[in-house]
Design a protein around this motif. Structure first.
Motif, short mmCIF file in Angstrom:
data_model
loop_
_atom_site.label_atom_id
_atom_site.label_comp_id
_atom_site.label_asym_id
_atom_site.label_seq_id
_atom_site.Cartn_x
_atom_site.Cartn_y
_atom_site.Cartn_z
N LYS A 120 42.01 43.37 24.55
CA LYS A 120 42.03 42.50 25.72
C LYS A 120 41.75 41.06 25.33
CE LYS A 120 38.51 42.70 28.32
NZ LYS A 120 37.48 43.34 29.13
N THR A 121 42.58 40.16 25.76
CA THR A 121 42.37 38.73 25.55
C THR A 121 42.43 38.05 26.90
OG1 THR A 121 43.41 38.83 23.38
CG2 THR A 121 43.15 36.66 24.37
N ILE A 122 41.40 37.33 27.29
CA ILE A 122 41.36 36.66 28.59
C ILE A 122 41.94 35.26 28.44
CG2 ILE A 122 39.87 35.89 30.48
CD1 ILE A 122 37.85 38.01 29.50
N TYR A 123 43.00 34.97 29.15
CA TYR A 123 43.62 33.66 29.09
C TYR A 123 43.13 32.76 30.22
CZ TYR A 123 46.93 34.77 25.44
OH TYR A 123 47.49 35.07 24.25
N MET A 124 42.76 33.34 31.34
CA MET A 124 42.31 32.53 32.46
C MET A 124 41.38 33.34 33.33
SD MET A 124 44.53 30.64 35.45
CE MET A 124 44.62 32.10 36.48
N MET A 125 40.32 32.72 33.83
CA MET A 125 39.43 33.39 34.76
C MET A 125 39.14 32.46 35.92
SD MET A 125 36.44 35.66 33.01
CE MET A 125 35.66 34.22 32.34
N ASN A 126 39.15 33.03 37.11
CA ASN A 126 38.78 32.25 38.29
C ASN A 126 38.29 33.23 39.34
OD1 ASN A 126 38.50 30.13 40.15
ND2 ASN A 126 40.50 30.61 41.03
N GLY A 127 37.00 33.20 39.62
CA GLY A 127 36.44 34.13 40.59
C GLY A 127 36.22 35.52 40.04
N VAL A 128 36.39 35.69 38.73
CA VAL A 128 36.18 36.99 38.09
C VAL A 128 34.96 36.85 37.19
CG1 VAL A 128 37.14 38.76 36.60
CG2 VAL A 128 38.63 37.51 38.17
N GLU B 159 31.83 38.08 34.46
CA GLU B 159 31.74 38.82 33.19
C GLU B 159 31.52 40.30 33.46
OE1 GLU B 159 32.19 37.90 30.20
OE2 GLU B 159 32.46 35.77 30.51
N ARG B 160 30.80 40.60 34.53
CA ARG B 160 30.56 42.01 34.88
C ARG B 160 31.86 42.73 35.18
NH1 ARG B 160 26.57 44.14 39.77
NH2 ARG B 160 26.84 46.38 39.37
N ASP B 161 32.78 42.04 35.85
CA ASP B 161 34.09 42.64 36.16
C ASP B 161 34.83 43.04 34.90
OD1 ASP B 161 33.82 42.31 38.94
OD2 ASP B 161 34.54 40.26 38.83
N LEU B 162 34.59 42.28 33.84
CA LEU B 162 35.40 42.46 32.63
C LEU B 162 34.73 43.30 31.55
CD1 LEU B 162 36.64 38.78 32.50
CD2 LEU B 162 37.99 40.79 33.10
N ARG B 163 33.52 43.79 31.82
CA ARG B 163 32.86 44.65 30.83
C ARG B 163 33.62 45.96 30.67
NH1 ARG B 163 26.84 43.67 33.15
NH2 ARG B 163 26.56 41.53 32.38
N LYS B 164 33.99 46.53 31.79
CA LYS B 164 34.81 47.74 31.79
C LYS B 164 36.00 47.46 32.71
CE LYS B 164 31.62 51.46 30.63
NZ LYS B 164 31.10 52.79 31.04
N THR B 165 36.98 46.78 32.16
CA THR B 165 38.09 46.34 32.98
C THR B 165 38.92 47.51 33.49
OG1 THR B 165 38.23 44.35 31.65
CG2 THR B 165 40.08 44.81 33.08
N ASP C 219 43.58 35.02 40.06
CA ASP C 219 42.21 34.92 39.60
C ASP C 219 42.03 35.23 38.12
OD1 ASP C 219 41.38 34.33 42.21
OD2 ASP C 219 41.27 36.46 42.71
N PHE C 220 43.02 35.86 37.51
CA PHE C 220 42.88 36.20 36.10
C PHE C 220 44.25 36.38 35.45
CE2 PHE C 220 42.94 40.25 38.33
CZ PHE C 220 43.80 41.02 37.57
N ALA C 221 44.27 36.23 34.16
CA ALA C 221 45.46 36.51 33.35
C ALA C 221 44.98 37.13 32.05
CB ALA C 221 46.25 35.24 33.08
#
Length: 295
Positions: free
Chosen positions: A219-227, A229-235, A193-195
């Protein structure tokens, strides 16, 4: 990509970290070396070697002559593999008494490990190091430490000793070396779901799992699927059963990592972790595959 093996880590630990530490090692018989003002410092969460010890403040300079926290963090990280080998239940206590000695405002003299603590840890861990061709280092010569007294740190009492397993802990599934071609890389990414490319800010252990908090700015997001923005605010990333396995890839707190995973029950669970090495052929292939990915 080849992960670090214990032999290489021990070689680096002995030849580099120990050499520098020996150069700065305090002579425990010369109290004039402690005439410098000692400062109590909060033990940082990034000092993984001394995670979850019984006190929260350490003194600088420490008993190895390190005068800055950066130096402590750099040198201490190379000893984490020895902790992971579980060669003695007091290994962490002994090493932390040197790297992060307890700091008490009303006590001028440093609290050293007792000689019996050193000798006990040596009996358990020296054979492990010797098995890889490296002797017990001079910087940990037990004769440097005081005989047992009320002002040194003793080994655990017999009734409190946790039996040490002689079995080498397994490598975490997410940290195992893999050889993948371009199609396999894409297929693996599509199953997740993420990289993320991250640097580690903090590592802790909760209910047997490893909790990894990345540095936000790295943090650099390369791929997102099913994740979301809220999940990634405080990873917050999780390595399942991380306390029961070893992940030597994560020994270096200053390194960058490529982390791939899945969202499971609201958690971002790591399924693959690799040390990021800029310019390495495998990571060029991974980056190229991510950019062109079509699942």
């Amino acid at each position: 990509m080849r992960g670090f093996i214990f032999t290489v880590t021990v070689l680096w630990m002995i030849s580099a970290s120990c050499a520098e530490a020996i150069h700065g090692l305090y002579n425990f018989g010369q109290h004039d070396l402690f005439h410098k003002k000692n400062n109590c410092k909060q033990i940082p969460s990034s000092l993984l070697l001394c995670h979850d010890i019984e006190y929260t403040e350490m003194r600088l300079p420490n008993l190895l002559g390190h005068e800055s926290m950066n130096e402590v963090l750099q040198q201490a990280s190379s000893w984490i593999p020895l902790i992971q080998k579980q060669c003695h239940p007091d290994t962490r206590k002994f090493l932390c008494s040197l790297f992060a000695p307890v700091c008490l405002d009303d006590l001028d003299e440093p609290i050293q490990p007792c000689r019996s603590l050193c000798e006990s840890v040596k009996r358990g861990c020296a054979p492990v190091m010797y098995a890889f061709g490296y002797p017990w280092p001079d910087m940990l010569n037990c004769d440097r430490f005081p005989l047992d007294n009320d002002l040194c740190i003793p080994p655990a009492s017999v009734e409190n000793v946790v039996p040490v397993t002689k079995e080498v802990p397994r490598v975490c599934d997410a940290c195992k070396e893999t050889e993948e071609n371009d199609n396999e890389i894409v297929d693996n990414l599509c199953k997740n779901d993420f990289a993320l490319k991250i640097k580690v800010k903090e590592i802790s252990y909760i209910n047997g799992d490893t909790k990894v908090v990345p540095e936000t700015k790295s943090k650099t997001i390369y791929m997102m699927n099913g994740v979301s923005e809220r999940d990634l605010r405080k990873t917050v990333l999780w390595l399942r059963d991380g306390q029961k396995c070893i992940c030597e890839e994560m020994n270096d707190i200053n390194a960058a990592y490529l982390v791939v995973g899945q969202k499971v029950d609201g958690r971002l669970v790591i399924t693959s972790l690799k040390r990021w090495q800029k310019g390495q052929r495998e990571f060029k292939r991974i980056t190229r595959s991510i950019r062109k990915i079509q699942c």
